[in-house]
Write an enzyme that holds these catalytic residues in place. Structure first.
Site, short mmCIF file in Angstrom:
data_model
loop_
_atom_site.label_atom_id
_atom_site.label_comp_id
_atom_site.label_asym_id
_atom_site.label_seq_id
_atom_site.Cartn_x
_atom_site.Cartn_y
_atom_site.Cartn_z
N GLU A 80 3.78 -2.61 13.33
CA GLU A 80 2.81 -2.57 12.49
C GLU A 80 1.42 -2.44 13.40
O GLU A 80 0.57 -1.75 13.29
CB GLU A 80 2.70 -3.62 11.56
CG GLU A 80 3.74 -3.70 10.55
CD GLU A 80 3.68 -2.21 9.89
OE1 GLU A 80 2.51 -1.77 9.86
OE2 GLU A 80 4.64 -1.86 9.12
N GLY B 117 0.87 -1.07 0.01
CA GLY B 117 0.12 0.00 0.06
C GLY B 117 0.93 1.30 -0.23
O GLY B 117 0.66 2.28 -0.63
N ALA B 118 1.88 1.29 0.92
CA ALA B 118 2.84 2.47 0.95
C ALA B 118 3.89 2.08 2.06
O ALA B 118 3.95 1.06 2.53
CB ALA B 118 1.89 3.74 1.64
N MET B 119 4.85 2.93 2.11
CA MET B 119 6.11 2.72 2.75
C MET B 119 6.51 3.72 3.55
O MET B 119 6.72 4.92 2.98
CB MET B 119 7.30 1.96 1.85
CG MET B 119 8.43 1.59 2.43
SD MET B 119 8.41 0.42 3.72
CE MET B 119 9.57 1.05 4.90
N GLU B 120 6.95 3.77 4.88
CA GLU B 120 7.17 4.78 5.82
C GLU B 120 8.53 5.25 5.69
O GLU B 120 9.04 5.75 6.87
CB GLU B 120 6.98 4.37 7.09
CG GLU B 120 7.60 3.23 7.68
CD GLU B 120 7.09 1.61 7.67
OE1 GLU B 120 6.47 1.65 6.73
OE2 GLU B 120 7.46 0.95 8.41
N HIS C 223 4.19 6.04 11.51
CA HIS C 223 5.52 5.27 11.72
C HIS C 223 6.74 6.00 12.11
O HIS C 223 7.64 5.46 12.30
CB HIS C 223 5.76 4.53 10.38
CG HIS C 223 4.96 3.08 10.29
ND1 HIS C 223 5.20 2.28 11.48
CD2 HIS C 223 4.35 2.53 9.19
CE1 HIS C 223 4.48 1.11 10.80
NE2 HIS C 223 4.14 1.40 9.76
N GLU D 16 1.29 5.89 7.69
CA GLU D 16 2.69 5.98 7.18
C GLU D 16 3.27 7.17 7.99
O GLU D 16 4.51 6.95 8.31
CB GLU D 16 3.10 6.06 5.66
CG GLU D 16 2.30 5.13 4.79
CD GLU D 16 2.76 3.44 5.28
OE1 GLU D 16 3.84 3.31 5.82
OE2 GLU D 16 1.57 2.71 5.21
ZN LIG Z 1 2.85 0.00 8.62
#
Ligand SMILES: [Zn+2]
Length: 878
Positions: free
Chosen positions: A326, A267-270, A307, A304
């Site tokens: 998570e 989905g997405a990355m932090e 995080h 994100e």
């Molecule tokens: Zn995450």
């Protein structure tokens, strides 16, 4: 392919690295086919490691160009390099530098791990083990380094160059090339490393933090799409303010950038200061995005961003601790959305997801604890259990110790572990200390897999005016855990009188716990409530206070009392769902329409008259029947998906017909001439209106089709247009095909909207769907190379079309197995994720079970499988 495939990594084998990398200076010269990476690593022996041993760095499909130790070219006998590792036989005893030059081909990188190209841009994805596809490194989360990154590229090809941290320099590099230097002062593991280079537009703003620092915030998108990123930017600023307000967490760099790319596995990355997103979770306009899309964008932007503290400032010691970042961060984003929207509706939506994804996983061959103890391929553990059940564990912790102690525990965790790589034990200890409670037994939630079933039996003694509630719990066996111990289950509860009054709980019943919460921590317990003036209806597990299945012997009339009067909105909704579930289960058993259930229709009619106006979002949740998967899970074994589908449809038709007049009336009342605004209030009205349309069309298909067609054509927003198309998609005939054709024509240039169109058709519960799917795979907008396309067409079929994926002739399984094998060579992560559609195969009736097993065995027996797919197929069959 990595040569260690098949090796099992175990939590108990953890030991610190023998070396540390304090600083990493990277010089990355971007080129479509030959990107050069010069990495200068500042190393020293780890005092916690073994002395004077060879240094072993991780690699994956790497090519070493040159190597120097303390700036002197390394002699060939001093090292050994393969695509998978770089070994320095006798590293210097004193701190030293390694200068490693590697070359990679970003265009050929179809796994979308490491550095790759998405459209015309360069981007990276390093979690979990992608950084080793860029340079040789100690690629594990407990090695924290300060990164400085110089990025160089053709100015025309990549005018925008972004990295982690703050920008420190930029300029001309000669020959039409330019560079930018980024420095991140916060030590971080390499999985948080990121760069982006490309031709990108942006929307930007400024956020002033609680201590008065100005932060430049921006969202970068493909040229021409900046307008569609304004909602994401707004969500980002709201997230930053919320984390200050609720958790006291302030942002720490001068810039915060989000980049949307179209080819993305997750989905997405932090990544620190440079979040990279699947564009599906950034781009939105009234014309192209539904209310659900807006809500997802808000939640994932928040996730994100959060995080930055829970994941980045404090990271995980090893990948077994994945839930530390998570589960906690999902909990935080759920709380954010609850505060921004309706808390009750958000909770219901989250529990729906939990049950659909995590309960399904937890009851099948892929079940595993929130903190697994072993893995073959870590990419396969980004699961609903780690994320969603991990969030439920945090929520239970807060319920157990109360809001104040929970916040003190969080503060302690941030104070004590900032800048480190922590463990679950260290996290839980902060809350034990803050609350003064022993959380040893509670921590078992991290270790024991499986969904507990709580059984409740009540008895009222009219003479003594006492109500006794007998509770038992049992957790079924899961792979590798045949014996289960009782869990610590916080049960938020109340007693409701027949006329709707909340009966005061005698304090003794829940003594020692938070008010209104009983904690079941043994195999059984009996609670006695005194001074109960009338026979009560127990309202248990309010707010879904624990991730368990609840069995309770309530009569239909008692459920309807809760539906009508319970002060807890979740249990109001739950009791309506339970009544509907029972009606559908009766229809499955009978195979014919059940006797019309007046009481349920009457209760809904009354509810709509009272609540539709004041709480439309909640009313929409009440009108949505349990899904086929919900019913299948309720049955639990020897499931015939066709029978489930037919039964649910019968009940829906009956209910739609009984309420047709009310639904039509409400539908027209809710029709609005106001321009579209993606806020919670408007979304709630649209959700209820579309729920009315859906149920009405089930009861009155001819009129429903006409109404849906009109809404489809007249809508000024995607929510209404797509909801109408969804209703039409369940009504076979010319109108459906016309609407589908009009939709694809209208949005032919918008890949994300066509994904919705793919997905909707993949979910049609008709035998012709498989052929339709094969046809759609030839559509010019479809590509096996893009994870969003694969997920929307093939993933929707496998995960959300219960009757057609589980066709009795096995054709659905064969198709998905073929797709998994076709994808595996190109993108093992996406292939393995698709294969998890088989996670519930063991609960099907024998014929389908045999067909599913045959398809799984075919996949498992195919030579040259990736570790990802080999792991899932192997575990699914075990
Ligand atoms: Zn995450």
């Amino acid at each position: 392919m990595r040569d260690e495939s098949g090796a099992v990594i175990r939590l108990e084998d953890y030991r610190p690295t023998d070396y540390l990398i304090d600083r990493a200076e990277l010089d990355i010269r971007l080129d479509r086919h030959a990107t050069r990476i010069l990495a200068k690593l500042h190393l020293r022996a780890n005092p916690a490691g073994r002395p004077a041993v060879p240094l072993v760095l991780d690699g994956d499909e790497l090519r070493l160009v040159s190597l120097a130790i303390d700036d002197v070219p390394a002699a060939p006998e001093a090292f050994e390099a393969s695509p998978e590792r770089l070994v320095i036989h006798a590293p210097p005893a004193q701190p030293f530098t390694l200068t490693i030059e590697t070359e990679i081909d970003p265009t050929a990188n179809t796994k979308l791990m490491g550095l790759y190209r998405s459209g015309s841009a360069y981007c990276t994805q390093c979690e979990a083990e992608g950084f080793r596809r860029i340079t040789y490194f100690l690629d594990r989360p407990d090695v924290l380094s300060v990164f400085t990154t110089r990025i160089e590229a053709d100015r025309d090809e990549a005018p925008v160059l972004l990295g982690n941290g703050n920008p420190v320099a930029a300029g001309d590099a000669g020959g039409g090339r330019h560079f930018a230097i980024w420095h991140d002062p916060f030590p971080k593991p390499c999985y948080l490393f990121a760069i982006v280079g490309g031709r990108l537009d942006k929307v930007a703003d400024r956020f002033t933090t609680m201590s008065g620092r100005a932060v430049e915030v921006a969202v970068y998108v493909e040229p021409g799409k900046a307008e569609d990123a304004t909602y994401a930017l707004d969500a980002l600023k709201r997230s930053m303010a919320w984390d200050e307000r609720v958790f006291g967490r302030e942002y720490d760099l001068d810039v915060f950038n989000v980049v949307a790319v179209s080819d993305f596995n997750m989905g997405a990355m932090e990544n620190k200061g440079l979040n990279i997103f699947n564009d599906k979770y950034v781009l939105a306009s009234a014309e192209t995005a539904t209310d659900a899309d807006y809500a997802n964008i808000e939640a994932i932007i928040a996730h994100e961003y959060f995080h930055n503290w829970t994941g980045n400032r404090i990271t995980c010691r090893d990948w077994f601790q994945l839930c530390l970042k998570e589960g906690l961060t999902v909990f935080r984003d759920q709380e954010f959305s609850a505060d921004e929207r309706s808390r009750a509706v958000k909770r219901i939506a989250d529990v729906r997801v939990l049950r659909a994804q995590q309960f399904a996983e937890d009851s099948g061959p892929l079940a595993h604890p929130v903190r697994p103890r072993q893995y073959r391929e870590i990419n396969n553990f980004y699961t609903a259990t780690v994320y969603e059940k991990g969030a439920e564990v945090i929520r239970m912790l807060r319920t157990l110790i109360g809001d104040d102690a929970f916040r003190r525990g969080m503060d302690l965790y941030f104070d004590r572990y900032d800048g480190t790589a922590a463990t679950i034990e260290e996290f839980v200890a902060c809350f034990a200390e803050a609350s003064g409670r022993d959380l040893g037994h509670f921590a078992q939630w991290y270790e024991q897999a499986g969904t507990p079933t709580v059984n409740a039996r009540g008895h009222y003694d009219a003479e003594a005016k006492t109500y006794r509630l007998a509770l038992t719990q049992v957790t079924p066996p899961t792979p590798g855990q045949p014996e289960k111990a009782p869990q610590v289950i916080p049960i938020r509860l109340g007693l409701v009188g027949g006329s709707g009054t909340e009966i005061a709980l005698s304090p003794a019943a829940t003594a020692g716990h938070m008010p209104g919460v009983f904690v079941l921590d043994g195999p059984s317990a009996t609670l006695t409530f005194t001074n109960v003036p009338e026979k009560p209806v127990p309202s248990l597990l309010r707010g879904f206070s624990a991730p368990v299945r609840l069995e309770i012997d309530l009569e239909e009339d008692e459920l309807l009392v809760l539906f009508r009067y319970d002060s807890d909105a979740f249990n109001q909704w739950q009791s309506a769902q339970t009544v509907a579930t029972r009606a559908i289960l009766r229809a499955v058993g009978a195979g014919t329409p059940p006797a019309p259930d007046r009481r349920m229709a009457d209760a809904l009619r009354h509810f709509l008259s009272m609540r539709a106006g004041s709480d439309p979002a909640f009313a929409a949740q009440v009108l949505a029947l349990p899904t086929e998967a919900d019913i299948a899970r309720e049955i639990g074994h020897d499931v015939d998906p066709d029978a489930v589908h037919r039964a649910r449809q019968l009940v829906k038709v009956e209910l739609g017909a009984a309420l047709a007049a009310e639904l039509a009336e409400l539908y027209s009342q809710l029709s609005s001439r106001e321009p579209y605004v993606p806020d919670a209030a408007g979304a709630g009205r649209r959700a209820l209106r579309n729920a009315c349309l859906d149920l009405f069309a089930a009861g009155r298909p001819a009129e429903g089709e006409e109404l849906a067609m009109r809404q489809f054509r007249d809508a000024d927003n995607m929510t209404d247009r797509f909801a109408a198309l969804g209703v039409l998609s369940h009504l076979p005939g010319a109108a459906r095909e016309t609407a589908l054709a009009e939709f694809s024509e209208r949005f032919r240039n918008n890949a994300l909207v066509l994904d919705k169109w793919f997905s909707l058709q993949a979910m049609i519960p008709e035998p012709e769907t498989l052929e339709r799917l094969r046809g759609l795979m030839r559509h010019p907008a479809f590509s096996m190379g893009n994870p969003n396309r694969v997920r929307s067409l093939i993933g929707s079929f496998a995960m959300a079309n219960l009757t057609q994926f589980n066709r009795a002739d096995g054709a659905g399984y064969d198709f998905v197995a073929d797709m998994v094998l076709a994808l595996d060579a190109r993108n093992p992560q996406v292939a393995a994720r698709l294969l998890t559609a088989f996670r519930t195969w063991k609960m099907l009736e024998p014929r389908r079970r045999a067909e599913a097993e045959k398809a799984l065995r075919r996949v498992a027996g195919t030579p040259g499988l990736s570790p990802d797919v080999a792991d899932i197929s192997g575990r699914s069959l075990s």
